[in-house]
Design a protein around this motif. Structure first.
Motif, PDB file in Angstrom:
ATOM      1  N   CYS A   1       0.841  -1.198   0.000  1.00  0.00           N
ATOM      2  CA  CYS A   1       0.000   0.000   0.000  1.00  0.00           C
ATOM      3  C   CYS A   1       0.876   1.247   0.000  1.00  0.00           C
ATOM      4  CB  CYS A   1      -0.891  -0.001   1.245  1.00  0.00           C
ATOM      5  SG  CYS A   1      -1.974   1.438   1.316  1.00  0.00           S
TER       6      CYS A   1
ATOM      7  N   ASN B   1      -0.517   4.415   0.613  1.00  0.00           N
ATOM      8  CA  ASN B   1      -1.320   5.542   1.101  1.00  0.00           C
ATOM      9  C   ASN B   1      -0.809   6.230   2.364  1.00  0.00           C
ATOM     10  OD1 ASN B   1      -3.336   5.778  -0.896  1.00  0.00           O
ATOM     11  ND2 ASN B   1      -4.110   3.810  -0.207  1.00  0.00           N
ATOM     12  N   PHE B   2      -0.166   5.497   3.219  1.00  0.00           N
ATOM     13  CA  PHE B   2       0.348   6.082   4.460  1.00  0.00           C
ATOM     14  C   PHE B   2      -0.715   6.866   5.228  1.00  0.00           C
ATOM     15  CE2 PHE B   2       4.123   5.192   1.991  1.00  0.00           C
ATOM     16  CZ  PHE B   2       4.972   4.634   2.947  1.00  0.00           C
ATOM     17  N   CYS B   3      -1.875   6.271   5.428  1.00  0.00           N
ATOM     18  CA  CYS B   3      -2.850   6.848   6.359  1.00  0.00           C
ATOM     19  C   CYS B   3      -2.111   6.971   7.693  1.00  0.00           C
ATOM     20  CB  CYS B   3      -4.065   5.941   6.493  1.00  0.00           C
ATOM     21  SG  CYS B   3      -4.926   5.706   4.921  1.00  0.00           S
TER      22      CYS B   3
ATOM     23  N   TYR C   1      -2.495   6.530  10.767  1.00  0.00           N
ATOM     24  CA  TYR C   1      -2.588   5.561  11.877  1.00  0.00           C
ATOM     25  C   TYR C   1      -2.050   4.185  11.487  1.00  0.00           C
ATOM     26  CZ  TYR C   1      -6.520   4.597   8.854  1.00  0.00           C
ATOM     27  OH  TYR C   1      -7.274   4.361   7.743  1.00  0.00           O
ATOM     28  N   CYS C   2      -1.696   3.990  10.221  1.00  0.00           N
ATOM     29  CA  CYS C   2      -1.609   2.612   9.695  1.00  0.00           C
ATOM     30  C   CYS C   2      -0.179   2.124   9.475  1.00  0.00           C
ATOM     31  CB  CYS C   2      -2.389   2.525   8.386  1.00  0.00           C
ATOM     32  SG  CYS C   2      -2.496   0.834   7.783  1.00  0.00           S
TER      33      CYS C   2
ATOM     34  N   VAL D   1       0.508  -0.683   7.813  1.00  0.00           N
ATOM     35  CA  VAL D   1       0.592  -1.556   6.620  1.00  0.00           C
ATOM     36  C   VAL D   1       1.654  -1.132   5.591  1.00  0.00           C
ATOM     37  CG1 VAL D   1      -0.713  -2.338   4.585  1.00  0.00           C
ATOM     38  CG2 VAL D   1      -1.687  -2.590   6.857  1.00  0.00           C
ATOM     39  N   PRO D   2       1.747   0.156   5.232  1.00  0.00           N
ATOM     40  CA  PRO D   2       2.767   0.521   4.240  1.00  0.00           C
ATOM     41  C   PRO D   2       4.189   0.191   4.710  1.00  0.00           C
ATOM     42  CG  PRO D   2       1.162   2.279   4.468  1.00  0.00           C
ATOM     43  CD  PRO D   2       0.897   1.310   5.579  1.00  0.00           C
TER      44      PRO D   2
ATOM     45  N   GLN E   1      -4.790  -4.500  -0.929  1.00  0.00           N
ATOM     46  CA  GLN E   1      -4.920  -3.539   0.165  1.00  0.00           C
ATOM     47  C   GLN E   1      -5.751  -2.349  -0.279  1.00  0.00           C
ATOM     48  OE1 GLN E   1      -2.483  -5.239   2.110  1.00  0.00           O
ATOM     49  NE2 GLN E   1      -3.920  -4.708   3.705  1.00  0.00           N
TER      50      GLN E   1
ATOM     51  N   HIS F   1     -10.380   1.845  -1.256  1.00  0.00           N
ATOM     52  CA  HIS F   1     -10.197   3.148  -0.612  1.00  0.00           C
ATOM     53  C   HIS F   1     -11.143   4.127  -1.303  1.00  0.00           C
ATOM     54  CE1 HIS F   1      -8.601   6.741   1.059  1.00  0.00           C
ATOM     55  NE2 HIS F   1      -7.533   6.158   1.579  1.00  0.00           N
TER      56      HIS F   1
ATOM     57  N   ARG G   1      -6.768  10.758   4.967  1.00  0.00           N
ATOM     58  CA  ARG G   1      -7.599   9.882   4.144  1.00  0.00           C
ATOM     59  C   ARG G   1      -7.903  10.495   2.775  1.00  0.00           C
ATOM     60  NH1 ARG G   1      -8.073   4.671   4.542  1.00  0.00           N
ATOM     61  NH2 ARG G   1     -10.292   4.628   4.072  1.00  0.00           N
TER      62      ARG G   1
HETATM   63 FE1  SF4 Z   1      -3.199   1.540   3.183  1.00  0.00          FE
HETATM   64 FE2  SF4 Z   1      -5.609   0.854   4.180  1.00  0.00          FE
HETATM   65 FE3  SF4 Z   1      -3.527   1.262   5.836  1.00  0.00          FE
HETATM   66 FE4  SF4 Z   1      -4.643   3.355   4.590  1.00  0.00          FE
HETATM   67  S1  SF4 Z   1      -5.656   2.010   6.107  1.00  0.00           S
HETATM   68  S2  SF4 Z   1      -2.424   2.920   4.780  1.00  0.00           S
HETATM   69  S3  SF4 Z   1      -5.235   2.436   2.627  1.00  0.00           S
HETATM   70  S4  SF4 Z   1      -3.710  -0.371   4.296  1.00  0.00           S
END
Ligand code: SF4
Ligand code: 5AD
Length: 449
Positions: free
Chosen positions: A158, A160-162, A164-165, A167-168, A202, A240, A279
């Motif tokens: 991913c 996006n680097f939201c 809080y996240c 995942v990236p 993702q 998203h 977001r």
């Molecule tokens: Fe990526 Fe989803 Fe995490 Fe946002 S919430 S950074 S879109 S995985």
């Protein structure tokens, strides 16, 4: 070798574990119950603090098996492995392999090598910039579930680097598969009897918008997969909102086998919080997407993810989330208390919402959601639909046998049918009789096919 895989977290992890199972079985390894395995694989999730803690308690449990057999060893894969890396080797000496989601392609060879005594410790933590294909269509279709449902990965990572996240950081940059390869895998699955496919990523809406892109958008891909002859149900996750294209919205009105359901994570209803979360959409933009979706497919069932207690969230911000939940009328939602994750931008955001306040907000949100879910399900009583049968239901009522299926929107429908087997993977026409808290009861009104 006998192995046992335990999976935490999202569908991507479930799918990765299924692949690892196939890859090890093709090398002659055998799946075993927990008490009998020699190799334990944990596929982990670090999206929130709680699933991460589970990994440590699980490793504690596995350590007990060393008493039975001193050659027992473990591998830790997925997001926590990527995050903690070689740190596992020090804390748990029986962990011999760590692999991230990009490193999983090398896991079967590494496990074999360790089991044969060749390597002592292996770390597969490098990120790749192009999606690495892991198997051919023939290998993919070797063992398929009786449920006739399959997941197909279309991308990894991913961008996006939201705020809080994690995942990236744990799954790396977005890497799309080639559209031809995806379509070929779907076709091979359908030709082997699969009736329902869920495209996974993702952020599927930005498919192709990375180094692996070849000018085919997610909407193009959807149309290409949908036209495969014999594919009855097509789904995709996750979307998203900022990237959903008008063509994807239109697809819900045009593609008959595209199921009328969409998981569209809102996270918060407040524009201020959405901005802090990075977001890149507003409440208004989100509502216009919902309007478009309902226009294209009036029976579409929307579900979402919500975070309460994000740093700086006021009571008024939270009210906006409640308002949005009511306005959109989600069929169901996953809601979480904000949890600080190492290295993400929100860690440094203030003021933090107290855990008590966050718990109280979560309870209010979930109460509202339960009421809406109940109404949505009650509205379906009397309607006719088709249940795709997944197995025997846990629900038993005296002598009657209940089967569990899903309607096209993915709602659970329990149906009383006298057969004791042979219905898994069948489509059963049903009429909805009753709404339960989180599921429906239906009666069979036609011949299974
Ligand atoms: Fe990526 Fe989803 Fe995490 Fe946002 S919430 S950074 S879109 S995985
Ligand atoms: N705290 C709480 N929830 C989170 N999610 C992701 N990161 C966090 C976090 N730090 C939630 C989001 C996402 C879902 C998979 O997990 O709602 O959509």
């Amino acid at each position: 070798m006998k192995f046992h895989i335990t999976t935490f977290g999202c569908q991507m992890n479930v799918h990765d574990s299924d692949w690892l199972t196939r890859a090890l079985e093709s090398r002659g390894w055998e799946q075993a119950d927990e008490g009998e395995a020699q190799v334990y694989v944990l596929n982990t999730c670090s999206v929130r603090d709680k699933p991460e803690q589970k990994v440590y308690s699980e490793l504690g449990r596995i350590a007990a098996h060393l008493k039975r057999d001193e050659n027992v060893f473990a591998a830790v894969g997925g997001c926590v492995a990527q995050q903690v890396g070689r740190g596992f080797f020090e804390r748990f000496p029986f962990v011999k392999l760590v692999f991230g989601s990009d490193g999983i392609a090398g896991a079967p060879n590494a496990l074999e090598c360790i089991a044969e005594g060749g390597d002592d410790r292996v770390a597969l933590l490098d990120f790749v910039s192009i999606y690495e294909e892991r198997e051919t269509s023939e290998e993919r279709t070797v063992s398929l579930p009786d449920t006739r449902q399959a997941f197909v990965n279309i991308m990894q990572g991913c961008d996006n680097f939201c705020s809080y996240c994690i995942v990236p950081y744990t799954r790396g940059r977005q890497k799309s598969r080639l559209p031809d390869v995806v379509v070929e895998e779907c076709r091979a699955l359908v030709e082997s009897g699969i009736r329902e496919i869920t495209l996974l990523g993702q952020n599927v809406n930005s498919f192709g918008q990375d180094k692996g892109g070849v000018g085919v958008s997610f909407a193009d891909l959807l149309y290409r997969v949908a036209e495969i002859d014999g594919l009855h149900r097509l789904r995709f996750t996750t979307s998203h909102p900022k990237d959903i294209a008008p063509e994807v919205i239109r697809a819900f009105g045009e593609l008959e086998n595209l199921c009328p359901s969409l998981h569209l994570p809102l996270q918060s209803g407040s524009d201020a919080v959405l901005k802090a979360m990075r977001r890149k959409y507003t409440q208004e933009r989100y509502l216009s997407i919902v309007e478009g979706l309902k226009e294209a497919r009036p029976d579409i069932a929307l579900t979402t993810d919500l975070i309460v207690g994000f740093p700086g969230e006021t009571e008024a911000d939270f009210q906006e989330t409640l308002n949005m939940v009511e306005r959109v009328g989600y069929e169901s939602s996953f809601s979480f208390k904000y949890s600080d994750r190492p290295g993400v931008a929100a860690v440094n955001m203030e003021p933090k919402v107290s855990p008590e306040e966050a718990s109280e907000r979560l309870m209010r949100l979930q109460t509202l959601q339960n009421n809406i879910t109940k109404k949505c399900l009650e509205n379906l009583v009397g309607l006719e639909t088709v249940a795709f049968i997944e197995g025997l239901s846990r629900k038993q009522n005296g002598e009657e046998t209940f089967w569990k299926g899903r309607d096209p929107a993915g709602r659970i429908v329990n149906v009383a049918m006298p057969e004791s087997d042979g219905l898994i993977g069948m489509m059963v026409p049903v009429r909805i009789l009753e709404a339960k808290k989180h599921s429906l009861m239906g009666e069979r009104i036609g011949i299974p096919w």
